[in-house]
Design an enzyme around this catalytic site. Structure first.
Site, short mmCIF file in Angstrom:
data_model
loop_
_atom_site.label_atom_id
_atom_site.label_comp_id
_atom_site.label_asym_id
_atom_site.label_seq_id
_atom_site.Cartn_x
_atom_site.Cartn_y
_atom_site.Cartn_z
N ASP A 104 -6.83 4.28 2.43
CA ASP A 104 -7.01 5.43 1.54
C ASP A 104 -6.49 6.66 2.29
OD1 ASP A 104 -7.61 7.09 -0.56
OD2 ASP A 104 -9.68 6.45 -0.77
C1 NOJ Z 1 -8.07 9.31 -2.43
C2 NOJ Z 1 -8.90 8.49 -3.37
O1 NOJ Z 1 -10.09 8.09 -2.73
C3 NOJ Z 1 -8.18 7.27 -3.90
O2 NOJ Z 1 -8.96 6.69 -4.91
C4 NOJ Z 1 -6.82 7.61 -4.40
O3 NOJ Z 1 -6.19 6.46 -4.91
C5 NOJ Z 1 -6.02 8.21 -3.26
N1 NOJ Z 1 -6.67 9.43 -2.80
C6 NOJ Z 1 -4.58 8.52 -3.66
O4 NOJ Z 1 -4.53 9.58 -4.51
#
Ligand code: NOJ
Length: 771
Positions: A320
């Protein structure tokens, strides 16, 4: 016109057929093809040969490039970006970042870009990757298409309230068609995190508190995004996230520590991921949280031992956003180098925006701290998905498709159907609803009643207010000519109301036959970084509610929210939970208020009476002292009952349903056999309606304690007045299995209780025994 165009698009691109199926086959049984969709042995060996051919040619920098993803318009590597800025003579940071990405792509040092969409933009970068880089490896374009791309469907929690995986699959299919028409080929969805704590804002993004329903919804979305053939046009690779147990953040505070037992991990949090893997999901995203002392993005046990060795996952894992760098503030790695090493050795294949793999791994591979074989394996997994996605054959996006599919009739109709089926009638005292056509005046009050942005919820991708009606607009369009609609806001969503605003609302209420209150949260009060310590109506909304109710006029409350809310339910005779219902949501809400449709959604998550009950979930344990009213020394509170305000699976209708004739296939079965369960459901009320027939079991005695109830099957059925239907469930042998004291999974002999009904709180019961 759009329908014709869509038809032409289908003819041209041969989109996979949508399935018309209600109910959910158990994960593992329902997947006809290989773990990544239609994929023959012949094409598998071709793919593997191509991967090995590429790996042999790749330099370490090119390999690490495949393992690197950056976000369009943002440059995390400020130094390099600044150099590029000077070189390219560009002025803004976004332009600098783009120049950087172009040159990295040309050098074969970038594998994926997120937040880049639009055929022109994606094709521009893709052309550089395919035509100007040494090995011509195409890019993956990732994006968060959480509940629709431009046509916005209800938030995932609302979609789960439909208990209709076939319809959810159709929505995901539409989202994939729209997103892929704009160059997106990888979607960071589904979020399959189980959430038992409504303070956590991300409950909105998942399917709620139950692993079985969560698995069904996860698999439905994976199928919709990818179809049975990941390489088919109009598909996007799916990404099950956030692996794992992100939803168990202590106190519901986003990004907070998670400390749960291996048993809870395996019984509650892992199953939707396992189901998604069996359903063919191409990728997983490793989470932000610390899990029992090992951060999820550096966790070899979950990413390698469980995901790959136990489940045989063949896709790749992306971190993430900055979750590799965050191993440092976690106190798990001393510096970025160590963070990169921990993540890659744990099995994280692609680095989302940190740039750590690109910067640190050359050093670490050269000094032997990270074996080249680990890098090669990560690259293999990424290339495998790119090849199976068909990117080498079809890297570009046809710029003419978007105008044909975006917001097309079919997608807008699916948005309406999902919104209709997501509505949950929580309460309807004295049948206040539906509203009649004889009304002369309606007061529509509340800060969300004339709002076209918040109704879309959080994570709205390319969704726009201009595509969306407000409840006020939909109501005006629906009422009969003699009926006057008076609207006033009453108060803002958050913060204090000017006193005269509430006074005005009371006056408007007094002058009307009936009041519709539209209250709830702002769209951005749910989703990421949107935890709350109170889940009450924000700002002065409860004050407004009380003032309007005090007029003595009949009040119907429509709630728009990304989570269960606590509110003075006893004061309001009728309450309709509409979640954030999306582009067509306002129409669905108004239809439900007038019984143009009959609400039939059921709660995918418990609504507590107050925050002190949290975490509250139906599949809890009995304890050694189950609550007894007459005994103080039992497991209960002094100031509130244990039961929630509205239980998991609850939802009323404008008609009534009776359950009868619960029959089991046998009183006794041998361990390993399935059990047939039948029940007759009759529509005993005045209208046609949907009922979600829910099957729960309880393993009465086991070597380790079991929940008092576990959902094991459901069917949403539609019955006309007086109609009966016998619903048949096959309780698969596997669903009777549990983990024993040494965490071995198996079916233990003994008695099981079966409960079948329209909610987790009641139903017909029967017993059977496993020998
Ligand atoms: C952070 C988020 O936790 C996740 O769900 C998301 O897919 C990513 N950013 C990318 O935007």
């Amino acid at each position: 016109f759009r329908e014709i165009l869509l038809h032409e698009y289908r003819e041209a691109f041969g989109g996979a057929p949508l399935r018309e199926r209600v109910g959910f086959a158990l994960p593992g049984k329902a997947v006809p093809k290989g773990p990544l969709g239609a994929y023959s042995h012949k094409s598998a060996s071709d793919t593997e040969a191509r991967i090995e051919g590429l790996i042999r040619k790749m330099t370490l920098e090119e390999k690490l490039g495949q393992m690197t993803q950056f976000s369009y318009g943002e440059s995390p590597i400020s130094l390099e970006a600044m150099t590029m800025t000077e070189k390219a003579g560009v002025s803004t940071k976004a332009e600098a970042a783009l120049e950087l990405y172009k040159s990295l792509t040309r050098e074969g040092r970038l594998g994926s870009v997120l937040n880049c969409f639009g055929a022109a933009k994606t094709n521009e970068l893709q052309r550089i990757a395919v035509e100007e880089s040494r090995l011509g490896i195409p890019l993956l374009f990732g994006y968060d298409v959480i509940h629709g791309y431009r046509t916005i469907f209800p938030i995932p929690l609302g979609q789960a309230a439909t208990w209709n995986p076939a319809l959810v699959e159709k929505g995901a299919r539409a989202a994939a068609v729209e997103a892929s028409s704009e160059g997106v080929n990888w979607n960071f969805s589904p979020m399959v995190d189980i959430a038992r704590d409504p303070r956590w804002g991300r409950v909105a993004e998942g399917a709620g508190e139950d692993p079985y329903l969560g698995s069904a919804m996860g698999v439905a979305q994976v199928r919709g995004y990818q179809t049975e053939d990941l390489g088919a046009p109009g598909t996007v690779a799916a990404c099950a996230k956030h692996y794992v147990a992100y939803g168990a953040a202590v106190a519901g505070r986003d990004y907070n520590t998670v400390d749960i037992s291996e048993r809870t991990l395996r019984e509650v949090y892992l199953p939707p991921f396992e189901a998604s893997v069996k359903g063919g999901v191409a990728t997983l995203m490793s989470a932000f949280n610390d899990l029992n002392g090992i951060p999820a993005s550096g966790n070899r046990h979950t990413i390698t031992d469980i995901l790959r060795s136990e489940w045989g996952f063949q896709g790749f894992v992306v971190s993430d956003w900055e979750s590799i760098a965050q191993l440092v503030p976690h106190g798990f790695a001393a510096d970025r180098d160590q963070a990169g090493r921990e993540a890659v050795l744990a099995g994280v294949d692609m680095d989302m925006v940190d740039g750590i793999y690109m910067q640190s791994l050359p050093r670490l591979v050269k000094n032997g701290a990270v074996p080249m074989e680990v890098i090669d394996e990560a690259v293999r997994r990424i290339l495998r998905i790119k090849l199976r996605k068909g990117l080498f054959e079809r890297p570009y996006t046809d710029p003419h498709v978007a105008e044909k599919v975006i917001l097309c009739c079919e997608h807008r109709k699916t948005a309406l159907d999902l919104a209709r089926e997501s509505l949950v009638l929580l309460r309807n005292e004295k049948n206040l609803l539906p509203l009649g056509d004889d009304l002369r005046s309606i007061a529509l009050i509340g800060p969300l009643a004339d709002d076209r942005i918040n109704i879309l919820g959080s994570w709205t991708a390319q969704g726009r207010g201009e595509d969306t009606a407000t409840v006020l607009e939909a109501l005006k369009a629906r009422v009969k000519p003699g009926c006057k609609v008076a609207y006033t806001r009453g108060c803002p969503i958050q913060g204090e109301a000017p006193e005269d605003e509430i006074t005005k609302a009371v006056q408007v209420a007094q002058a009307s036959d009936v009041i519709i209150l539209v209250l709830g949260e702002a769209g951005d009060m749910c989703g990421e970084a949107a935890s709350r310590t109170s889940i009450a109506l924000p700002g002065d909304q409860e004050k407004l509610l009380r003032a309007v109710v005090a007029t003595g006029k009949p009040v119907a409350l429509v709630l728009l929210s990304g989570r269960p809310l606590t509110f003075p339910a006893d004061l309001v005779p009728a309450v309709l939970e509409a979640w954030f219902p999306g582009t067509r949501g306002a129409q669905a809400v108004v239809e439900a208020l007038f019984a143009d449709i009959n609400p039939g959604g059921k709660l995918p998550i418990s609504f507590p009476r107050n925050v002190g009950q949290i975490p509250i979930f139906y599949n809890s344990k009995s304890t050694g002292r189950p609550a007894k009213e007459t005994d103080k020394f039992t497991s209960k509170y002094l100031d509130a009952p244990n039961s929630p305000m509205y239980p998991f699976g609850h939802g009323l209708s404008y008609t009534t349903f009776a359950y009868s004739g619960l029959k089991l296939g046998a009183e006794r079965i041998r361990a390993g056999s399935d059990m047939e369960v039948r029940v007759t459901v009759t529509n005993t009320g005045p209208r046609a309606g949907d009922e979600v027939v829910q099957l729960y079991i309880q393993d009465l005695v086991a070597s380790a304690t079991r929940p008092v109830l576990e959902l094991k099957g459901f069917h949403r059925i539609r019955l006309t007045p007086g109609e009966s239907h016998e619903v048949t469930f096959v309780l698969a042998a596997d669903s009777m299995a549990s983990y024993d004291r040494s965490m071995k999974k198996g079916i233990e002999p003994g008695k099981f209780r079966v409960q079948v009904g329209g909610s987790s709180a009641d139903g017909l019961e029967a017993l059977f025994e496993v020998e």
